[in-house]
Design an enzyme around this catalytic site. Structure first.
Site, mmCIF file in Angstrom:
data_model
loop_
_atom_site.group_PDB
_atom_site.id
_atom_site.type_symbol
_atom_site.label_atom_id
_atom_site.label_comp_id
_atom_site.label_asym_id
_atom_site.label_seq_id
_atom_site.Cartn_x
_atom_site.Cartn_y
_atom_site.Cartn_z
ATOM 1 C CG MET A 170 -22.346 36.052 -14.913
ATOM 2 S SD MET A 170 -23.274 35.000 -16.068
ATOM 3 C CE MET A 170 -22.781 35.728 -17.632
ATOM 4 N N GLY A 216 -15.956 32.499 -17.371
ATOM 5 C CA GLY A 216 -16.149 33.908 -17.052
ATOM 6 C C GLY A 216 -16.738 34.721 -18.187
ATOM 7 C CB SER A 217 -19.316 35.323 -19.681
ATOM 8 O OG SER A 217 -19.969 34.460 -18.771
ATOM 9 N NE ARG A 218 -19.992 44.088 -19.839
ATOM 10 C CZ ARG A 218 -19.269 45.161 -20.112
ATOM 11 N NH1 ARG A 218 -17.966 45.136 -19.949
ATOM 12 N NH2 ARG A 218 -19.837 46.255 -20.576
#
Length: 218
Positions: free
Chosen positions: A99, A187-189
């Protein structure tokens, strides 16, 4: 545009900061109109960015009896067989969705069922696409048992910018497919760990829309 509840503290801070950077040039530099214009432009940019980040659009849920839905908006960056060492201790197919700050950051349950495992892990803030981010970054691990008996594990993983993971589920909860389970700021995952028998329905670089993109079938 709906704003997610997790966004209001950040939005209020940005509004106060924007008001300050607009007021200070007018007060201290009243004749430098170009500075006033630049301050106003910066304020508008910051407000638009924070509002779009915390947007929470209404979407229909693509509910399917044996489908696994994307738990997040973003890009599919990993599809590979891995050794899952926290819960299953066996081989699984990992599908990872990255993301960016421009994506909707609401996280949703990929399947419905009973939450059999839930754990929060404090950790590092490596960039979200780093191979070790799945095991070393701040993260949550959630395992949902589908009515078929299959268990699906997924992780919220903080990235270099993300400093807060929010989750709304606990062990023993009965959850619905596609409903909100958490939020990651910036921001991430998200990783999804699937049985080897699962039929993957996405490919690398595909763009997912949660909770409408089907990433696999059991």
């Amino acid at each position: 545009m709906r704003i997610h509840k997790e966004g209001w503290p950040s939005i209020i801070l940005v509004l106060l900061f924007s008001a300050a950077i607009c007021f200070c040039p007018v007060y201290f530099l009243p004749t430098l109109h170009i500075i006033h214009i630049l301050a106003l432009a910066l304020s508008i940019f910051l407000i638009v960015m924070i509002l779009q980040f915390f947007r929470n659009p209404s979407r229909e849920i693509a509910i399917g009896e044996n489908t696994i839905l994307a738990p997040a908006d973003g890009k599919v960056v990993v599809i590979e067989e891995v050794e899952e060492k926290e819960y299953f201790h066996d081989k699984r197919i990992q599908v990872s969705i990255f993301m960016s700050p421009l994506n909707v950051h609401v996280n949703r349950n990929p399947v419905g069922g009973i939450v059999r495992y839930m754990k929060y892990h404090p950790g590092k803030y490596l960039v979200a696409w780093h191979p070790k981010s799945s095991t070393e970054n701040e993260r949550t691990t959630v395992v949902i048992e589908h009515k078929s008996g299959q268990k699906i594990l997924f992780r919220q993983i903080a990235g270099a910018m993300a400093r807060r993971i929010v989750y709304y589920v606990k062990e023993g909860d009965a959850v619905k497919q596609g409903e909100e389970m958490g939020f990651i700021k910036f921001g991430s995952r998200v990783d999804v760990l699937l049985p080897l028998s699962a039929k993957i329905k996405v490919k690398l670089d595909d763009v997912s829309v949660s909770p409408q993109t089907v990433i696999a079938e059991l």
